[in-house]
Scaffold this motif. Sequence first.
Motif, short mmCIF file in Angstrom:
data_model
loop_
_atom_site.label_atom_id
_atom_site.label_comp_id
_atom_site.label_asym_id
_atom_site.label_seq_id
_atom_site.Cartn_x
_atom_site.Cartn_y
_atom_site.Cartn_z
N UNK A 1 -3.97 1.81 1.20
CA UNK A 1 -2.82 2.70 1.01
C UNK A 1 -3.15 3.80 0.00
N UNK A 2 -3.69 3.41 -1.15
CA UNK A 2 -3.94 4.41 -2.19
C UNK A 2 -5.13 5.32 -1.85
N UNK A 3 -6.10 4.82 -1.15
CA UNK A 3 -7.19 5.70 -0.68
C UNK A 3 -6.63 6.75 0.27
N UNK A 4 -5.76 6.33 1.18
CA UNK A 4 -5.12 7.28 2.10
C UNK A 4 -4.28 8.31 1.35
N UNK A 5 -3.59 7.87 0.33
CA UNK A 5 -2.75 8.79 -0.47
C UNK A 5 -3.63 9.82 -1.18
N UNK A 6 -4.76 9.36 -1.72
CA UNK A 6 -5.68 10.28 -2.39
C UNK A 6 -6.26 11.29 -1.41
N UNK A 7 -6.65 10.81 -0.25
CA UNK A 7 -7.20 11.70 0.77
C UNK A 7 -6.18 12.72 1.26
N UNK A 8 -4.93 12.33 1.21
CA UNK A 8 -3.86 13.24 1.62
C UNK A 8 -3.66 14.36 0.59
N UNK A 9 -4.12 14.14 -0.65
CA UNK A 9 -4.02 15.16 -1.69
C UNK A 9 -2.66 15.26 -2.34
N UNK A 10 -2.00 14.13 -2.50
CA UNK A 10 -0.67 14.16 -3.13
C UNK A 10 -0.79 14.49 -4.62
N UNK A 11 0.32 14.94 -5.20
CA UNK A 11 0.34 15.27 -6.63
C UNK A 11 0.18 14.01 -7.46
N UNK A 12 -0.36 14.19 -8.67
CA UNK A 12 -0.54 13.06 -9.59
C UNK A 12 0.77 12.34 -9.84
#
Length: 142
Positions: free
Chosen positions: A46-57
């Motif tokens: 889940x968090x790898x996908x969120x990082x790849x999506x480029x969400x804000x910190x």
Amino acid sequence: MNLEQYNNYLKLQTDSPKTAIDYFIIVRAYLSKMNNEFTQDSINTYFINRLEKGIKDSTFNKDIYALLTYQRFLKTNFEFPKIKVPDKREKSFITEDELYKIIKELTYIFSEFEKIGILFKFMFYTGLRREEVCNLVPENFL
């Protein structure tokens, strides 16, 4: 354990009703995306996908906090990513010029917006958020 029980847990454990709602929505979305799995592998994915999506910190951190509350609710113990320190240069507010441009445009589009523009200015100069303004009472001004 079902989401309704988690929702009740949030209502008891969080200070802000808005935070409880936000966390509930995040956990519900997580469970939907991860096929109701809450394991170390599903958390990592889940968090790898969120990082790849480029969400804000700030969004990344909110996801972590929400899932940590879900972990406490379930009484499990998984590893989570480190909280990201927001970039101090990241712009998270509007300038005074931008405020007046917004008010000018909205006043042009909506003739009744002039009164709301005053509220926007009040919020801008005091730094109060929408919920804080809605909760103001006359005694706050004495």
